[in-house]
Write a protein that holds these residues in place. Structure first.
Motif, short mmCIF file in Angstrom:
data_model
loop_
_atom_site.label_atom_id
_atom_site.label_comp_id
_atom_site.label_asym_id
_atom_site.label_seq_id
_atom_site.Cartn_x
_atom_site.Cartn_y
_atom_site.Cartn_z
N PHE A 475 8.79 18.27 -17.95
CA PHE A 475 10.04 17.74 -18.49
C PHE A 475 10.95 18.80 -19.09
O PHE A 475 12.17 18.80 -18.87
CB PHE A 475 9.76 16.68 -19.55
N TYR A 507 14.11 12.85 -24.00
CA TYR A 507 13.99 12.13 -22.73
C TYR A 507 14.60 10.73 -22.84
O TYR A 507 15.38 10.30 -21.98
CB TYR A 507 12.52 12.03 -22.34
N SER A 520 9.75 12.25 -16.53
CA SER A 520 8.83 12.71 -17.58
C SER A 520 7.49 13.17 -17.04
O SER A 520 6.75 13.86 -17.73
CB SER A 520 8.61 11.59 -18.60
#
Length: 814
Positions: A475, A507, A520
């Motif tokens: 990520f 995120y 993710s």
């Protein structure tokens, strides 16, 4: 105890100063007030306490952040908001800069704090936010102006719902991405006018509107004024002085020796910052006075210079310019003004000429309408013009250029009745349109939605953290990203010491704000899940919803190919595998060949180049290749790597092979950051070819031989890209293929490198693109036929009931 007094000495310059401040502000509160004040000081060591108002029981507490306390329109606006909200909430005001408006803030029944470093040092902003959130339980925060943005990430990480109030234009920001940061970290963003919003969205390549509102500011965001000492004698002296000053200002603006029917055209702004505006003002005056009736016009510019930082050289230049133009009798630059001067100017003036093309809701123009003055301005440049158009005065008050601006002034100067009629209508319309109580009520309504959404985001973050699926190495963005890259593609960078909690928060914010969408972990696409499956709770995070739903199967899940041990019998025969290489940069070819040589597979090579020199270099570089070099062909410099692949070799590749790879020597020449282009290229090679013992080409082809449902293998890019400017052209091509209703979210080979089953490529090759179909160089960054085809490579898999797979190499991301 020694530390107690030493910290007071440091913060206040001495015990005497401290107690004087206490007596001035808390004489009515006695010992209890002192205890509250001392507690506040020592629980907020990173801030100065300018004033402290004891909170009322039963009220919620909110935070208002303002970047300065100078008499700018945005700071005055913050004072006005605080004035209204003080009747509903306990308020903490945080100032990151000083100025004369500090007193106006302090006169409210609020707690006022000051911390200069939050706008200069991110670490300090983190400390300040932490101390504030530990000391107060904020219901929500209002962050006023782009200049206050530094505290937003830290308020978000402390789960404080935030609303950002934006008055600036995108072109005014020192850094291109500051608006991206504000929209990313804010629960909601409220723009003061549509024109300011449009100036920001012009930088975005995908729609960003999930947390954006437009509200109209108050007509009179003026600082509070009240007599603090109650001494009648002093009040009388002040009043007498004000009367004298008014008389002086009146005579300067409208001298006794000018005709009674003279028309005063007023302009205002701060010099020399607004040089373009005063230039327009003077040019307009020069044009007006040349016409019949224009010689009765007197143009007066009020220089809003509250800091007394006058650029004498520039004022001298203006004076000479006015003199040389023969405008001494018609143009006056009034320097060094106060609020009283502006008030008198509005009383004396007949028209207000606003020449700025950047301010959205300028205080002076709003105040002029509130005084019943007709306002004349440029069209399609400020929100005031939209307002004047809506009330039917576009023919009298809105102009497209200097010429028409002068014509509007001459028309109004020639008719007192027309000026009065327009002035009255402006006054009536502004009173109903600009209403601070109404504005704050609408903000309050937005805040309730922000609070609910922020609570859901907290739940979503915890759901993702507890799942253990979040891959930090996948990520987290690399530290260096191209500063000019289209804004929504990347989230704002995280600090180097960011925790996994901060990363998950980032995120979730990306999907909530619409900026910087990322995956993710490999093998799951949040956008596809949201579009194809739907969310149980509207507005919640797609991954969190997926987890709460029990991780259902669907198009959002796709196979992930990782490095594995492969034997010869796991692979298709070399004669059944082809690899097309478009070598525009021959110096990069060795990187691909060296990596390929680490694998067992030896595909047949089909190579395209654009000139004879490149052909010779390629032939020399391939002398040691242990597979077959089938063709090195010179092709036109059209279609980048896609044209040669589809048009030059496509038919042969589909007819003679089972598996086809497609790579090119990538430099991303259109990207200014060479390091970024190189890291992207290496990311693709690492995932699709491998290096040393990491034989990714073997792993991919073994997986495709084993699983006949896989039609294409791509590198699993953590960035979520969509159609951007390419959907219309893609729909045209898709229509030829019989594809309808293209999805908004999908995986595709970003960078156009992949391994594919030959049958998966047939639909596009069968379209028989010719060289003339491809656009000529130079190409734009986005929105071309090539970018549409890049996305359609994966979309067309459904025509043969095939699916996409992705590769992942641990520790490599982009």
């Amino acid at each position: 105890m020694f530390r107690f007094f030493s910290e007071i000495l440091i913060k206040y310059g001495g015990i005497v100063s401290f107690f004087r401040q206490f007596v001035d502000m808390h004489r009515q509160e006695g010992l209890i007030g002192l205890m509250h004040y001392i507690r506040l000081i020592f629980t907020l060591p990173a801030m100065d306490v300018l004033t402290h108002h004891r909170f009322k029981a039963g009220r919620k507490t909110i935070l208002i952040v303002s970047h300065e306390a100078f008499q700018s329109s945005s700071s005055m606006f913050a004072v006005s908001i605080a004035k209204v909200l003080a009747g509903r909430y306990n308020i903490v005001i945080l100032l990151s800069g000083g100025g004369p408006l500090s007193e106006s803030f302090c006169q409210l029944e609020v707690t006022v704090l000051h911390s200069l470093m939050i706008s200069q040092d991110p670490d300090q902003a983190d400390i300040v936010a932490g101390q504030l959130c530990n000391r107060f339980d904020f219901k929500f925060a209002l962050v006023n102006s782009i200049a206050s943005r530094q505290i937003l990430p830290f308020l978000c990480r402390h789960s404080v719902p935030t609303i950002s109030l934006i008055h600036e234009f995108a072109a005014d920001a020192h850094q291109r991405n500051v608006f991206r940061e504000v929209i990313f970290w804010s629960g909601e963003v409220v723009f003061s006018a549509r024109v300011t919003l449009q100036s920001v969205l012009a930088d975005f390549t995908t729609p960003i509107d999930s947390n954006i509102h437009i509200q109209i500011k108050d007509k009179d965001p003026s600082p509070l004024k009240k007599c603090t000492d109650g001494k009648l004698q002093m009040a009388r002296a002040i009043m007498e002085k004000a009367i004298m000053e008014k008389a002086i200002v009146r005579r300067l603006i409208r001298p006794d020796d000018i005709p009674d029917d003279s028309v005063v055209v007023l302009g205002a702004g701060r010099l020399p910052q607004l040089r373009e505006n005063i230039d327009f003002f003077i040019k307009c005056a020069a044009r007006v006075v040349r016409f019949h009736g224009g010689d009765r016009c007197r143009f007066v510019w009020i220089d809003q210079d509250y800091n007394n930082e006058i650029d004498l050289a520039y004022h001298s230049y203006l004076t000479n310019h006015i003199r040389q133009a023969g405008l001494e009798k018609h143009v006056l630059i009034f320097v060094g003004t106060k609020a009283l001067t502006i008030e008198v100017a509005f009383e004396v003036a007949d028209l207000f000429l606003f020449t700025s093309k950047k301010e959205s809701w300028p205080k002076f123009a709003i105040d002029a309408m509130a005084k019943g003055l007709p306002v004349i301005c440029f069209n399609e440049t400020i929100a005031i013009s939209d307002f004047l158009n809506k009330i039917g005065f576009e023919d009298f008050c809105v102009a497209s250029d200097i010429k028409s601006l002068a014509e509007r002034i001459l028309t109004l100067a020639g008719s007192r009745d027309l000026r009065k009629r327009i002035g009255v209508k402006c006054l009536e319309a502004s009173e109903s349109f600009f209403n601070m109580q109404k504005y704050v009520t609408s903000l309050d309504s937005v805040a309730q939605k922000v609070i609910v959404r922020a609570h859901q985001e907290q739940i979503d973050v915890q759901s993702i953290l507890s799942s253990g699926l979040f891959r930090r190495d996948f990520f987290v963005c690399p530290p260096s990203l191209p500063p000019h890259e289209p804004v929504p593609f990347y989230p704002p960078p995280l600090p180097h010491d960011a925790t996994i909690g901060m990363e998950v928060c980032s995120y979730v914010r990306a999907w909530a704000s619409g900026i910087g969408h990322r995956k993710s972990f490999p093998g799951f696409h949040p956008g596809i899940y949201s579009e194809q499956h739907g969310l149980e709770i509207a507005g919640s995070d797609p991954l969190a919803d997926f987890l709460r739903a029990g991780q259902p199967e669907g198009l959002w899940n796709y196979p992930v190919i990782v490095e594995g041990n492969t034997e010869v019998f796991d692979l298709p025969g070399n004669e059944r595998v082809a690899l097309h290489l478009h070598v525009y940069y021959p110096e990069l070819l060795s990187e691909i060949i060296n990596r390929l040589s680490r694998n067992r597979i030896r595909p047949d090579l089909f190579i395209s180049v654009t000139n004879e020199d490149a052909r010779d270099l390629v032939a020399n570089a391939l002398k040691g290749y242990k597979g077959r070099v089938m063709d090195i062909r010179i092709v036109p410099n059209r279609g980048r790597d896609i044209g040669p692949f589809l048009t030059a070799f496509g038919r042969e590749l589909v007819d003679c092979y089972d598996f086809v790879g497609h790579f090119h020597t990538k430099k991303s020449a259109c990207v200014e950051d060479a390091g970024y282009g190189k890291s992207w290229y290496l990311f693709l090679l690492e995932n699709l070819v491998g290096r040393e013992e990491r034989t990714m080409a073997d792993s991919i082809l073994a997986a495709m031989k084993r699983d006949t449902s896989i039609g294409m293998a791509i590198a699993d890019d953590p960035n979520v890209f969509g159609w951007s400017a390419n959907k219309y052209m893609a729909e045209t091509i898709a229509d030829r293929l019989g594809l309808r209703n293209l999805p908004e979210y999908f995986n595709f080979p970003v960078g156009t490198m992949f391994w594919a089953r030959a049958s998966a490529l047939a639909p596009l090759i069968n379209l028989k693109f010719g060289w003339d179909d491809y656009p000529e160089e130079p190409l734009s960054y986005d929105g071309t036929l090539l970018h549409s085809i890049e996305r359609l490579f994966s979309i067309t898999l459904s025509l043969n009931n095939l699916r996409i797979a992705a590769t992942n190499v641990a520790g490599f991301t982009r």
